[in-house]
Design a protein around this motif. Structure first.
Motif, PDB file in Angstrom:
ATOM      1  N   LYS A 249      80.606  68.904  -2.097  1.00  0.00           N
ATOM      2  CA  LYS A 249      79.152  68.756  -2.010  1.00  0.00           C
ATOM      3  C   LYS A 249      78.719  67.321  -2.308  1.00  0.00           C
ATOM      4  N   LYS A 250      79.396  66.701  -3.254  1.00  0.00           N
ATOM      5  CA  LYS A 250      79.049  65.331  -3.627  1.00  0.00           C
ATOM      6  C   LYS A 250      79.560  64.299  -2.629  1.00  0.00           C
TER       7      LYS A 250
ATOM      8  N   ASP B 237      88.245  71.917 -13.164  1.00  0.00           N
ATOM      9  CA  ASP B 237      87.209  71.612 -12.179  1.00  0.00           C
ATOM     10  C   ASP B 237      86.671  70.204 -12.383  1.00  0.00           C
ATOM     11  N   ARG B 238      86.382  69.869 -13.635  1.00  0.00           N
ATOM     12  CA  ARG B 238      85.870  68.542 -13.971  1.00  0.00           C
ATOM     13  C   ARG B 238      86.906  67.460 -13.659  1.00  0.00           C
TER      14      ARG B 238
ATOM     15  N   LYS C  56      86.068  75.864  -7.929  1.00  0.00           N
ATOM     16  CA  LYS C  56      84.791  75.326  -8.374  1.00  0.00           C
ATOM     17  C   LYS C  56      84.800  73.807  -8.289  1.00  0.00           C
ATOM     18  N   GLY C  57      85.887  73.183  -8.726  1.00  0.00           N
ATOM     19  CA  GLY C  57      85.999  71.732  -8.665  1.00  0.00           C
ATOM     20  C   GLY C  57      86.038  71.206  -7.244  1.00  0.00           C
TER      21      GLY C  57
ATOM     22  N   VAL D 219      87.157  66.749  -9.829  1.00  0.00           N
ATOM     23  CA  VAL D 219      86.030  65.951  -9.336  1.00  0.00           C
ATOM     24  C   VAL D 219      86.202  64.488  -9.738  1.00  0.00           C
TER      25      VAL D 219
ATOM     26  N   ASP E   3      84.792  72.653  -4.557  1.00  0.00           N
ATOM     27  CA  ASP E   3      83.469  72.826  -3.954  1.00  0.00           C
ATOM     28  C   ASP E   3      82.482  71.767  -4.452  1.00  0.00           C
ATOM     29  N   GLU E   4      82.546  71.475  -5.747  1.00  0.00           N
ATOM     30  CA  GLU E   4      81.634  70.479  -6.302  1.00  0.00           C
ATOM     31  C   GLU E   4      81.903  69.098  -5.717  1.00  0.00           C
TER      32      GLU E   4
END
Length: 287
Positions: free
Chosen positions: A50-51, A254-255, A43-44, A258, A46-47
Motif C-alpha cells: 500500500k505504501k 510485519d514491522r 500484514k507486513g 516494511v 500488504d502494508e
C-alpha cells in the motif's frame, strides 16, 4: 492472434518498466491460513504494498513437492530483490545467492553471510526469557509446558529463554518439553499440537508456550477444552480468542518487513549485514 500476443507482451513490458523495483517473496511454509506468524507476515507485505504502489510484488506459498531452491532460483531470474521468510530457506538462499551476485536477497529468522544478502533476526531468546519471568509471577506454583515444532536452533532459543526466565524469577523449573515432529511440518500440524497439549494439560500442566506458528492454534483449542492457559506467540492472541490466553509475545515481523523492504527500495539498506530486532527497537512486544 499474433497481434493480440504482441499487445499483451507490450503491456506487460510497460508495466514492468513502470515498476521501480520487482520484489519476489517466499512466504512461510504452509502459512496460507495461519492466523499467527503467517498472518503477521501477510500484514507486513500488504502494508508495504500500500505504501509503495509502484513496486511490483509477487509472493508465493511454497508447495511441499517443490524444493525451496527451485522457488528461489525462479525469483532470482526476473526480480530485483528476493525475500524469503523462514530459517528453512537458508540453504537455498546460500546456494542461489552465491551464483547470482548481482541479485539481492533478504532472509528472515536466520543469518546467511554473503555480500548480497541482508539477514533479519529477532531476539527470540530474550522474548521467551521475559515470557518465562512473567509466567512464573502469574502462576508461581504451576506446572509449565513447552511444545516445540521440531529439534532446531530456533526452538532451542525459545526453550532455553523460557526456562531461564522461569528460574530467574525464583521458580522451580517444573517445565515439560515436547516435540511435534522432526521437520518443518511441526509448524503446520494443528491436530498433532492439540493432541500433545491435551496430554500435557491432563497431566497437570497449567500454561504452555508453543512457538510453533499455525500449530499453536491447536494448543489454544486444547487450552479452551481444559480451561487452561496458553502464552500467545507471534500475534496478539487476544485478537483470536477472548479467553484462556495468559498474555502474548508479539513478534513484529510485519514491522520488520516494511522497514527492510522500504530501505531496499530507497537503496539505503546495507547489503551483507544482519539486522537485529528486539524489544528496544520494536521487534517484540508483550500484550
Amino acid at each position: 492472434m499474433k497481434k493480440l500476443l504482441f499487445l499483451t507482451l507490450l503491456v506487460t513490458n510497460v508495466l514492468f518498466a513502470l515498476a521501480s523495483m520487482r520484489v519476489g517473496i517466499l512466504m512461510p511454509f504452509r502459512a496460507e491460513q495461519d492466523q499467527t506468524f503467517g498472518y503477521m507476515v501477510k500484514k507486513g507485505v500488504d502494508e508495504f504494498s500500500k505504501k509503495n504502489p509502484d513496486v511490483e510484488i509477487r509472493y508465493v506459498y511454497p508447495a511441499s513437492d517443490i524444493s525451496f531452491e527451485s522457488y528461489v532460483k525462479y525469483f532470482a531470474i526476473g526480480f530485483d530483490v528476493v525475500l524469503c521468510v523462514g530459517y528453512m530457506y537458508s540453504p537455498a538462499v546460500m546456494n542461489v545467492a552465491k551464483k547470482n551476485p548481482d541479485k539481492k536477497f533478504i532472509i528472515i529468522d536466520n543469518v546467511v553471510d554473503l555480500p548480497n544478502v541482508v539477514s533479519v533476526i529477532f531476539d527470540d531468546y530474550m522474548a521467551a526469557y521475559l515470557a518465562g519471568e512473567k509466567v512464573q509471577k502469574m502462576f508461581p506454583k504451576s506446572k509449565k509446558g513447552f511444545i516445540a515444532a521440531n529439534p532446531s536452533f530456533l526452538m532451542d532459543n525459545f526453550y532455553f529463554g523460557f526456562s531461564n526466565g522461569i528460574s530467574e524469577a525464583d521458580g522451580e523449573l517444573n517445565l515439560t518439553r515436547e516435540y511435534i515432529s522432526n521437520d518443518i511440518t511441526g509448524f503446520s500440524s494443528q491436530n498433532r499440537a492439540e493432541f500433545i497439549a491435551e496430554e500435557l494439560y491432563s497431566k497437570g500442566v497449567d500454561v504452555i508456550l508453543a512457538p510453533i506458528g499455525s500449530s499453536s492454534i491447536g494448543v489454544l483449542r486444547a487450552a479452551k477444552k481444559f480451561n487452561k492457559q496458553i502464552v500467545g506467540i507471534d500475534r496478539n492472541f487476544n485478537e483470536i480468542s477472548d479467553s484462556n490466553v495468559a498474555f502474548s509475545i508479539v513478534k513484529r515481523v510485519d514491522r520488520a518487513l516494511v522497514e527492510v523492504l522500504s530501505k531496499a527500495v530507497k537503496k539505503t539498506v546495507k547489503w551483507g549485514t544482519t539486522i537485529n530486532y528486539d524489544f528496544e527497537n520494536g521487534g517484540y512486544e508483550i500484550k
